[in-house]
Design a protein around this motif. Sequence first.
Motif, short mmCIF file in Angstrom:
data_model
loop_
_atom_site.label_atom_id
_atom_site.label_comp_id
_atom_site.label_asym_id
_atom_site.label_seq_id
_atom_site.Cartn_x
_atom_site.Cartn_y
_atom_site.Cartn_z
N VAL A 1 -2.89 8.17 6.64
CA VAL A 1 -1.69 7.39 6.92
C VAL A 1 -0.73 8.24 7.76
CG1 VAL A 1 0.36 6.32 5.89
CG2 VAL A 1 -1.90 5.98 4.84
N TYR A 2 -0.28 7.66 8.88
CA TYR A 2 0.69 8.34 9.74
C TYR A 2 2.01 7.58 9.68
CZ TYR A 2 -3.59 10.34 11.72
OH TYR A 2 -4.80 10.96 11.88
N GLU A 3 3.06 8.30 9.31
CA GLU A 3 4.37 7.65 9.20
C GLU A 3 5.09 7.58 10.54
OE1 GLU A 3 5.04 12.01 8.27
OE2 GLU A 3 3.51 10.48 7.92
N SER B 1 3.10 8.90 -2.18
CA SER B 1 2.04 8.04 -2.72
C SER B 1 2.51 6.60 -2.68
CB SER B 1 1.71 8.44 -4.16
OG SER B 1 1.27 9.78 -4.24
N GLY B 2 1.55 5.68 -2.58
CA GLY B 2 1.93 4.27 -2.52
C GLY B 2 0.72 3.38 -2.37
N GLU B 3 0.96 2.15 -1.92
CA GLU B 3 -0.11 1.19 -1.72
C GLU B 3 0.25 0.25 -0.58
OE1 GLU B 3 0.69 -2.28 -4.91
OE2 GLU B 3 0.29 -0.31 -5.83
N TYR B 4 -0.80 -0.31 0.06
CA TYR B 4 -0.58 -1.26 1.14
C TYR B 4 -1.73 -2.26 1.16
CZ TYR B 4 -3.96 1.71 3.65
OH TYR B 4 -5.07 2.42 4.01
N LEU B 5 -1.51 -3.37 1.85
CA LEU B 5 -2.53 -4.41 2.00
C LEU B 5 -3.12 -4.33 3.40
CD1 LEU B 5 -0.90 -7.55 0.31
CD2 LEU B 5 -2.86 -6.23 -0.51
N VAL C 1 -2.73 4.93 -1.85
CA VAL C 1 -2.57 6.21 -1.14
C VAL C 1 -2.06 7.23 -2.14
CG1 VAL C 1 -1.37 7.42 0.72
CG2 VAL C 1 -2.06 5.03 1.02
N ASP C 2 -2.78 8.36 -2.26
CA ASP C 2 -2.40 9.39 -3.23
C ASP C 2 -1.97 10.66 -2.50
OD1 ASP C 2 -2.03 10.71 -5.67
OD2 ASP C 2 -4.09 11.48 -5.63
N ARG C 3 -0.71 10.98 -2.58
CA ARG C 3 -0.15 12.22 -2.04
C ARG C 3 -0.51 12.43 -0.56
NH1 ARG C 3 -1.00 17.37 -5.53
NH2 ARG C 3 0.82 17.99 -4.32
#
Length: 233
Positions: free
Chosen positions: A197-199, A155-159, A167-169
């Motif tokens: 989201v693709y890492e 989980s996280g956040e981006y601009l 982003v949740d899980r």
Amino acid sequence: MTFKDYLPAFVVAGYALAGVLGWLRGRVGVRGRKPLAVAVWVLVVATSLFWLVAGAGLSGTITVLAIFVVLPFVVIFLSQVLGRARRKRANDDNLPPIWPAVLLAIGALAFCIPAANLILNGLSSLVGLDHNVDLLVTATEDTSTFEDGAPRTVSGEYLLDGTRVFVDRSWWFDFGLLPAEADTIPVSVAPMWPYPVYESTWSATLMTLFGVALLIPGVPLALLALRERGKVA
């Protein structure tokens, strides 16, 4: 040991007992067959529900039953009502029912729509039509042992274009250790909803292949629906 450790034994025992009762049904008199048949069905349904509730929880069980039991029943019922009205209007009682075509079409859409989304988002990322952003990790969850059926998540956040997106899980398919909380990592965001989201390239490829796998049942269901539709046209 936990309850989940004993769960497979309970499930196997339930189905095995149902199999024994089914075997006995064929070796008793006519009077005893009906009670044994009822007992077999009750045992199979009870074991299946027990397994489902234990594995997916109450809310998950309700969702599964709604999708795979309630929805098909409603579709068949409404299709039969419409079919009776159709036969009455055509003054022909021998017209074929329309519910098989409707049910097959719903099944095809249930597979093909998610497949198209996964494939288009994955291919867009692979050819560079995605958005490259920096994800600030706020939490991680390592369930790689698959104890609850879930993969590793981040989980996280981006601009993105000045907008903060949370982003949740998000599923994390990269090998190795998960990123730590407060790490900032480069990721790509697919251009279409739900904007996965693709890492890595591997993650985008894997989700694309998963979409292709959904087409394996989806396309035959669509072809069967078209064939059934031709019968009632």
